[in-house]
Scaffold this active site. Structure first.
Site, PDB file in Angstrom:
ATOM      1  N   GLU A 186       8.581   7.490 -37.824  1.00  0.00           N
ATOM      2  CA  GLU A 186       7.126   7.474 -37.696  1.00  0.00           C
ATOM      3  C   GLU A 186       6.665   8.465 -36.625  1.00  0.00           C
ATOM      4  O   GLU A 186       5.677   9.181 -36.817  1.00  0.00           O
ATOM      5  CB  GLU A 186       6.647   6.063 -37.333  1.00  0.00           C
ATOM      6  CG  GLU A 186       7.010   5.005 -38.365  1.00  0.00           C
ATOM      7  CD  GLU A 186       8.305   4.287 -38.048  1.00  0.00           C
ATOM      8  OE1 GLU A 186       8.383   3.074 -38.272  1.00  0.00           O
ATOM      9  OE2 GLU A 186       9.258   4.957 -37.577  1.00  0.00           O
ATOM     10  N   THR A 208      50.220   1.690 -43.747  1.00  0.00           N
ATOM     11  CA  THR A 208      49.724   2.985 -44.210  1.00  0.00           C
ATOM     12  C   THR A 208      49.926   4.053 -43.148  1.00  0.00           C
ATOM     13  O   THR A 208      50.259   5.199 -43.461  1.00  0.00           O
ATOM     14  CB  THR A 208      48.233   2.872 -44.583  1.00  0.00           C
ATOM     15  OG1 THR A 208      48.093   1.943 -45.664  1.00  0.00           O
ATOM     16  CG2 THR A 208      47.665   4.219 -44.993  1.00  0.00           C
ATOM     17  N   GLY A 265      46.873   0.176 -48.085  1.00  0.00           N
ATOM     18  CA  GLY A 265      47.806  -0.095 -49.158  1.00  0.00           C
ATOM     19  C   GLY A 265      47.477  -1.378 -49.911  1.00  0.00           C
ATOM     20  O   GLY A 265      46.502  -2.071 -49.598  1.00  0.00           O
TER      21      GLY A 265
END
Length: 371
Positions: free
Chosen positions: A57, A201, A301
């Site tokens: 705004e 992972t 994974g």
């Protein structure tokens, strides 16, 4: 019920377009757009760009200058009425002489949640809300989720073969999908406040979990890298510890002697409640919500992915499916317990299917009796 004109719709659509420009840079704040219209002409536009900087705004009012007096403001989220990092937008609109404010959706933040509209009305400003509210809520789905539940929105990203496999039996997964799919993942990472993976992972793939596309403007923001590591197996040489930005390792025992080398390597190591196996994922999301994470992206994974799905914690799944077949011995997308009854299955609804290079990007959301 408020009736909106065709012009109202047109200008709010533009405000939503402006809001989307901040998707990658505004977290933990919401992405907001604003359009100022006077006598049918747009006199000012703006969007929030970064937390601590002027709200949409104010940006639009600065562009409009004196032309804002007597105008209508179209704002995608209810103007704030409290002092935070910046002054209240309600007061800026009132001071500028804005005649009418049309809001897409009320702000779910308990500090606002209707008080912004009330303040404007007290000052004699005409207000209306609910125009394209669904579209506005989708833009700020993570912010809305965090305000309502204290937890972030969870997107699970997966790469899969045509037969639903995510890696060879020996764990090799580079690369199932093509270059364009992997580039598209950068967009998912850029939107996230945090990227979650598991220690498995990290050990198998050593991912960076960074946003590397220079065309994605995060304005200096870097998603938090989060490793769920019950037994602190993450090596101090892991790539998640080697790049700019913060890495948070969540574990069941942060006082372990294994934590100190990781802290010395630059990681934050924190303790969260343990589950029967691994960590309590609800506690993980509670912690990330407390850290003001609006959206998190899970890249993990089949075990961790399956845990998120099984516990009903996934809000969206994005699968990049490649036109290749890996065979029965390859690893599945999810490690889930065997079902005995069809009624116990996990159900999802399609949201989108799009071709990305040679692959398909499949977007799904849980079937929870909602669109």
């Amino acid at each position: 019920m408020t009736m909106f004109s065709a012009d109202d719709h047109h200008h709010m659509v533009r405000a939503l377009e402006l809001a989307r420009r901040g998707l990658y840079s505004t977290p933990p704040n919401p992405s907001v757009g604003c359009v100022l219209v006077r006598w049918g002409q747009v006199v000012g536009e703006g969007h929030h760009q970064r937390a601590g900087e002027p709200h949409a705004e104010v940006v639009a009012l600065q562009e409009a200058g004196g032309a804002s007096r007597g105008s209508t403001a179209y704002v995608t989220l209810e103007p704030c009425s409290h002092h935070g990092r910046t002054p209240p937008c309600t007061e800026a609109l009132i001071a500028a002489g804005v005649r009418r404010v049309v809001v897409a959706m009320r702000d779910p933040n308990p500090r606002v949640n209707g008080s912004g509209l009330e303040r404007l009305e007290q000052a004699g400003v005409l207000t209306a809300h609910g125009l394209l509210a669904g579209e506005a809520a989708e833009i700020n789905r993570g912010f809305v989720r965090r305000m309502l539940t204290g937890r972030p929105w969870v997107t699970l990203k997966l790469g899969a073969s045509l037969d639903g496999r995510t890696a060879l039996a020996n764990g090799t997964s580079k690369w199932i999908t093509g270059d364009k799919s992997r580039a598209d993942v950068q967009r998912l990472r850029a939107r996230a406040s945090a990227i979650i993976t598991g220690s498995g992972t990290v050990l198998a793939d050593d991912p960076m979990l960074t946003v590397r596309d220079p065309d994605l403007d995060l304005r200096g923001r870097r998603p938090l890298r989060v490793v769920l590591d019950s037994h602190l197996r993450t090596p101090t040489t892991a790539q998640v510890l080697c790049f700019a930005g913060s890495t948070l390792i969540l574990t069941r025992d942060a006082s372990s002697s294994l934590a100190e080398p990781l802290r010395s390597a630059g990681a934050r190591v924190e303790e969260v409640r343990a589950a029967t196996e691994g960590l309590d994922l609800e506690a993980v999301l509670d912690r990330l919500g407390a850290l003001e994470c609006n959206e998190v992206l899970v890249e993990a994974g089949p075990t961790l992915a399956g845990d998120f799905v099984r516990r009903g914690l996934v809000d969206e799944i994005v699968v990049y499916m490649a036109p290749v077949v890996l065979g029965n011995a390859a690893r599945s997308l999810f490690n889930l317990p065997q079902l005995e009854r069809m009624c116990d299955r996990c159900e999802f609804v399609w949201r989108d299917v799009e071709r990305i290079g040679d692959d398909l990007r499949l977007t799904l959301r849980p079937s929870r009796g909602e669109d």
